[in-house]
Design a protein around this motif. Structure first.
Motif, PDB file in Angstrom:
ATOM      1  N   LEU A 390     -10.057  80.725  26.645  1.00  0.00           N
ATOM      2  CA  LEU A 390      -9.743  80.761  25.209  1.00  0.00           C
ATOM      3  C   LEU A 390     -10.177  79.463  24.552  1.00  0.00           C
ATOM      4  CD1 LEU A 390      -6.082  82.185  25.400  1.00  0.00           C
ATOM      5  CD2 LEU A 390      -8.229  83.473  25.344  1.00  0.00           C
ATOM      6  N   LYS A 391     -10.441  79.559  23.248  1.00  0.00           N
ATOM      7  CA  LYS A 391     -10.792  78.344  22.500  1.00  0.00           C
ATOM      8  C   LYS A 391      -9.491  77.737  21.989  1.00  0.00           C
ATOM      9  CE  LYS A 391     -15.280  79.817  20.777  1.00  0.00           C
ATOM     10  NZ  LYS A 391     -15.343  81.272  20.585  1.00  0.00           N
ATOM     11  N   VAL A 392      -9.175  76.541  22.480  1.00  0.00           N
ATOM     12  CA  VAL A 392      -7.884  75.929  22.140  1.00  0.00           C
ATOM     13  C   VAL A 392      -8.103  74.692  21.261  1.00  0.00           C
ATOM     14  CG1 VAL A 392      -5.805  74.838  23.080  1.00  0.00           C
ATOM     15  CG2 VAL A 392      -6.814  76.820  24.240  1.00  0.00           C
ATOM     16  N   GLY A 410      -2.040  72.856  22.721  1.00  0.00           N
ATOM     17  CA  GLY A 410      -2.791  73.352  21.564  1.00  0.00           C
ATOM     18  C   GLY A 410      -2.557  74.831  21.382  1.00  0.00           C
ATOM     19  N   ARG A 411      -3.259  75.404  20.411  1.00  0.00           N
ATOM     20  CA  ARG A 411      -3.147  76.845  20.173  1.00  0.00           C
ATOM     21  C   ARG A 411      -4.523  77.493  20.233  1.00  0.00           C
ATOM     22  NH1 ARG A 411       1.691  79.027  18.584  1.00  0.00           N
ATOM     23  NH2 ARG A 411       3.230  77.392  18.267  1.00  0.00           N
ATOM     24  N   SER A 412      -4.518  78.710  20.773  1.00  0.00           N
ATOM     25  CA  SER A 412      -5.761  79.477  20.797  1.00  0.00           C
ATOM     26  C   SER A 412      -5.891  80.192  19.451  1.00  0.00           C
ATOM     27  CB  SER A 412      -5.715  80.498  21.926  1.00  0.00           C
ATOM     28  OG  SER A 412      -4.817  81.525  21.592  1.00  0.00           O
ATOM     29  N   THR A 413      -7.041  80.784  19.197  1.00  0.00           N
ATOM     30  CA  THR A 413      -7.214  81.497  17.925  1.00  0.00           C
ATOM     31  C   THR A 413      -6.204  82.653  17.817  1.00  0.00           C
ATOM     32  OG1 THR A 413      -8.978  82.726  19.000  1.00  0.00           O
ATOM     33  CG2 THR A 413      -9.650  80.960  17.525  1.00  0.00           C
ATOM     34  N   PRO A 432     -12.543  74.665  25.581  1.00  0.00           N
ATOM     35  CA  PRO A 432     -12.324  75.919  26.303  1.00  0.00           C
ATOM     36  C   PRO A 432     -11.235  75.728  27.375  1.00  0.00           C
ATOM     37  CG  PRO A 432     -14.316  74.817  27.086  1.00  0.00           C
ATOM     38  CD  PRO A 432     -13.747  73.953  26.012  1.00  0.00           C
ATOM     39  N   VAL A 433     -10.309  76.660  27.455  1.00  0.00           N
ATOM     40  CA  VAL A 433      -9.262  76.568  28.484  1.00  0.00           C
ATOM     41  C   VAL A 433      -9.160  77.926  29.186  1.00  0.00           C
ATOM     42  CG1 VAL A 433      -6.839  76.061  28.985  1.00  0.00           C
ATOM     43  CG2 VAL A 433      -7.981  74.870  27.097  1.00  0.00           C
ATOM     44  N   THR A 434      -9.298  77.900  30.512  1.00  0.00           N
ATOM     45  CA  THR A 434      -9.159  79.138  31.279  1.00  0.00           C
ATOM     46  C   THR A 434      -7.690  79.315  31.644  1.00  0.00           C
ATOM     47  OG1 THR A 434     -11.357  78.739  32.134  1.00  0.00           O
ATOM     48  CG2 THR A 434     -10.036  80.392  33.300  1.00  0.00           C
ATOM     49  N   ILE A 435      -7.141  80.467  31.269  1.00  0.00           N
ATOM     50  CA  ILE A 435      -5.700  80.681  31.443  1.00  0.00           C
ATOM     51  C   ILE A 435      -5.389  81.004  32.901  1.00  0.00           C
ATOM     52  CG2 ILE A 435      -3.711  82.054  30.664  1.00  0.00           C
ATOM     53  CD1 ILE A 435      -5.084  80.100  28.542  1.00  0.00           C
ATOM     54  N   THR A 436      -4.455  80.221  33.470  1.00  0.00           N
ATOM     55  CA  THR A 436      -4.066  80.443  34.861  1.00  0.00           C
ATOM     56  C   THR A 436      -2.735  81.190  34.935  1.00  0.00           C
ATOM     57  OG1 THR A 436      -3.123  78.222  34.807  1.00  0.00           O
ATOM     58  CG2 THR A 436      -5.292  78.464  35.827  1.00  0.00           C
ATOM     59  N   LYS A 437      -1.872  80.991  33.933  1.00  0.00           N
ATOM     60  CA  LYS A 437      -0.569  81.681  33.933  1.00  0.00           C
ATOM     61  C   LYS A 437      -0.221  82.023  32.488  1.00  0.00           C
ATOM     62  CE  LYS A 437       3.333  82.752  36.126  1.00  0.00           C
ATOM     63  NZ  LYS A 437       3.094  84.161  35.917  1.00  0.00           N
ATOM     64  N   ALA A 438       0.008  83.320  32.226  1.00  0.00           N
ATOM     65  CA  ALA A 438       0.342  83.741  30.852  1.00  0.00           C
ATOM     66  C   ALA A 438       1.728  84.360  30.816  1.00  0.00           C
ATOM     67  CB  ALA A 438      -0.694  84.754  30.368  1.00  0.00           C
ATOM     68  N   ARG A 444      -0.360  78.593  30.487  1.00  0.00           N
ATOM     69  CA  ARG A 444      -0.867  77.397  31.155  1.00  0.00           C
ATOM     70  C   ARG A 444      -2.318  77.639  31.513  1.00  0.00           C
ATOM     71  NH1 ARG A 444       3.040  74.082  31.616  1.00  0.00           N
ATOM     72  NH2 ARG A 444       5.037  75.090  31.289  1.00  0.00           N
ATOM     73  N   GLY A 445      -3.113  76.565  31.516  1.00  0.00           N
ATOM     74  CA  GLY A 445      -4.514  76.785  31.838  1.00  0.00           C
ATOM     75  C   GLY A 445      -5.206  75.517  32.266  1.00  0.00           C
ATOM     76  N   GLU A 446      -6.510  75.639  32.550  1.00  0.00           N
ATOM     77  CA  GLU A 446      -7.281  74.446  32.897  1.00  0.00           C
ATOM     78  C   GLU A 446      -8.663  74.515  32.250  1.00  0.00           C
ATOM     79  OE1 GLU A 446      -6.564  74.852  37.040  1.00  0.00           O
ATOM     80  OE2 GLU A 446      -8.343  76.088  37.368  1.00  0.00           O
ATOM     81  N   VAL A 447      -9.192  73.326  31.995  1.00  0.00           N
ATOM     82  CA  VAL A 447     -10.503  73.247  31.356  1.00  0.00           C
ATOM     83  C   VAL A 447     -11.568  73.439  32.434  1.00  0.00           C
ATOM     84  CG1 VAL A 447     -12.051  71.676  30.137  1.00  0.00           C
ATOM     85  CG2 VAL A 447      -9.631  71.749  29.553  1.00  0.00           C
TER      86      VAL A 447
END
Ligand code: SAH
Ligand code: SF4
Ligand code: F3S
Length: 456
Positions: A390-392, A410-413, A432-438, A444-447
């Motif tokens: 997601l774009k954060v 941050g917040r995604s769109t 960009p942040v790849t979501i690891t836990k929603a 939560r995520g990582e770049v």
């Protein structure tokens, strides 16, 4: 630790919706212009303002109990001034001071800008006049001109575009606490946003009780305003709230789609009840079927749209079968977030006089069932984000951490709150942040390591 009172130190306690949050920012800026400075606790303040909310009985009670706790501070510091603003101030006016004589002044939602004058008048009371001040009249004649006033606008900021509400939903106090609906001229909003951009703002949320009925003096509507903001300014993100289903039209969704990614693909569209008979008694101006048609129109035009809503349970006359209609609508639309409330009778409103009020126990039980049902679907709905990038827009960095990698928020769109690790310099940028836990409340995520500005 013993806190000492600071001369000209102010503390604002804020309740209610984003409009009140924005109004508190305005009050803080006006106070700073009048040489006051913000303090962290009520104990340190020489001026306490409660910016109150009257949408349900609970926040009104909280205001009274907060006034009770401030009484002790006033006993210690007789110079402490206590004021009540916001929707309870607007509604109760002098009654507040009559019931709670420790309150020094009351002001309303339309008299925020007179705050510095009120404080001066308190310091220098005219001969023989009372020390108490009440300024809560509505401003009906003047056009609505309210340039955004925020001391530290941050990355994301609210911008008022309308005030008041003319819808008179039978449960709602807002038309009485915020007055008649008025829109700001488009050109003022454009220049306001330009100024905010210069101050580092990347995202604006256009605010109003019913932003879909925005109408500038030049005839522009919300869709025109958003198109112009997207095309003629360098603002990175545009959000808006709150929308009313009856006024949400094809033109608006088309502009939203065409203006992506600047206009975010997130819509908060309160439906209140899934039953058409209840909706009619609420004076909402649409049926269940019409609401669903609007949702279908939105999903067709913006396939990646994310929806949230407001719901009232236990409105007068709501039967178990009416409530089932609400449950089924939540499932059918697939709202990722809901804000649900027990109906609370409000002064002056029509529904408060309806005879078939629902028992408190039944309301609580329905609210619990609604949240339980939604929890189940929400966890399922948000799972699809896991693995997505997601774009954060990074809004905050952990202030206590040091080193090259710290906690960022941050917040995604889609308006999802995302926590991840990154560099402090990323605050204000979109990464960009790849979501690891929603989960429904937070992701939560990582770049990705490949991100150009990534950490080594
Ligand atoms: N202008 C917005 C709502 C503003 S109030 C709109 O029309 O949707 C925010 C929410 O509070 C409402 O959507 C409604 O769900 C809830 N609310 C308003 N009055 C209420 C009442 N008397 N009791 C319980 N909830 C209420
Ligand atoms: Fe209240 Fe209805 Fe106006 Fe929303 S639209 S603020 S619920 S009267
Ligand atoms: Fe509350 Fe007034 Fe907002 S009643 S919800 S603070 S408009």
């Amino acid at each position: 630790m013993i806190m000492t009172q600071r001369e000209k130190g102010f503390y604002i306690s804020t309740y209610g919706c984003q409009m009140n949050v924005n109004d508190s920012d305005r009050m803080a800026t006006l106070l700073e212009m009048a040489d006051y400075s913000p303090v962290q606790t009520p104990e340190e303040a020489s001026l306490i303002i409660i910016n109150s909310c009257s949408i349900r009985e609970k926040p009104v009670h909280k205001v009274y109990s907060e006034v009770g706790t401030f009484r002790k501070l006033k006993e210690k510091n007789p110079n402490l001034k206590i004021g009540v603003g916001g929707c309870v101030g607007q509604q109760e006016k002098e009654k507040l001071i009559k019931n709670q004589p420790i309150i020094d002044f009351v002001f309303g939602t339309d008299t925020i800008d007179s705050l510095p004058q009120i404080l001066m008048d308190l310091e220098n009371p005219p001969e023989g006049r009372s020390q108490k001040i009440v300024r809560a009249q509505f401003e009906h004649r003047q056009p609505y001109h309210v340039e955004t006033l925020v001391t530290n606008p941050g990355i994301s900021t609210f911008v008022n575009i309308t005030k008041g509400c003319d819808n008179f939903c039978t449960f709602c106090v807002v038309p009485y606490t915020r007055g008649r609906e008025k829109s700001r001229p488009l050109k003022h909003i454009m220049s306001d946003v330009q100024t905010l951009i210069k101050r580092g703002v990347k995202e604006v949320t256009l605010l109003g009780q019913n932003v879909n009925s925005y109408e500038s003096d030049c005839g522009a509507d919300l869709a025109d305003l958003m198109r112009q903001l997207a095309q003629q300014t360098s603002i990175e993100r545009i959000r808006f709230t709150t929308s009313h289903p009856k006024d949400f039209d094809q033109k608006l969704v088309d502009v939203m789609y065409a203006s992506q990614p600047k206009v975010c693909e997130y819509i908060h569209l309160p439906f209140q009840s899934g039953n058409s008979n209840i909706l009619e008694r609420m004076n909402r101006g649409y049926t269940r079927e019409q609401y669903l048609e609007k949702i279908a129109m939105i999903k067709k035009a913006i396939p990646n749209v994310v929806l949230s809503t407001d719901i009232i349970v236990g409105f007068p006359g709501e039967t178990e079968s009416d409530f089932q209609d609400t449950l089924s609508l939540v499932k059918e639309v697939g709202f990722e977030t809901i804000f649900a409330f027990k109906y609370s009778p409000r002064p002056n409103t029509k529904a408060a006089k309806f005879e078939d009020q629902v028992d408190e126990g039944v309301k609580s039980e329905r609210l619990n069932r609604l949240f339980e049902m939604h929890d189940e679907i929400a966890f399922e709905l948000v799972k699809r984000y896991e693995g997505q990038t997601l774009k954060v827009l990074v809004e905050k960095a952990d202030t206590l951490m040091e080193g090259p990698t710290i906690k960022l928020t941050g917040r995604s769109t889609q308006n999802k709150l995302v926590h991840f690790l990154g560099a402090r310099e990323w605050v204000g940028s979109t990464v960009p942040v790849t979501i690891t836990k929603a989960s429904p409340a937070v992701f939560r995520g990582e770049v990705p390591a490949t991100f150009a500005g990534g950490l080594n």
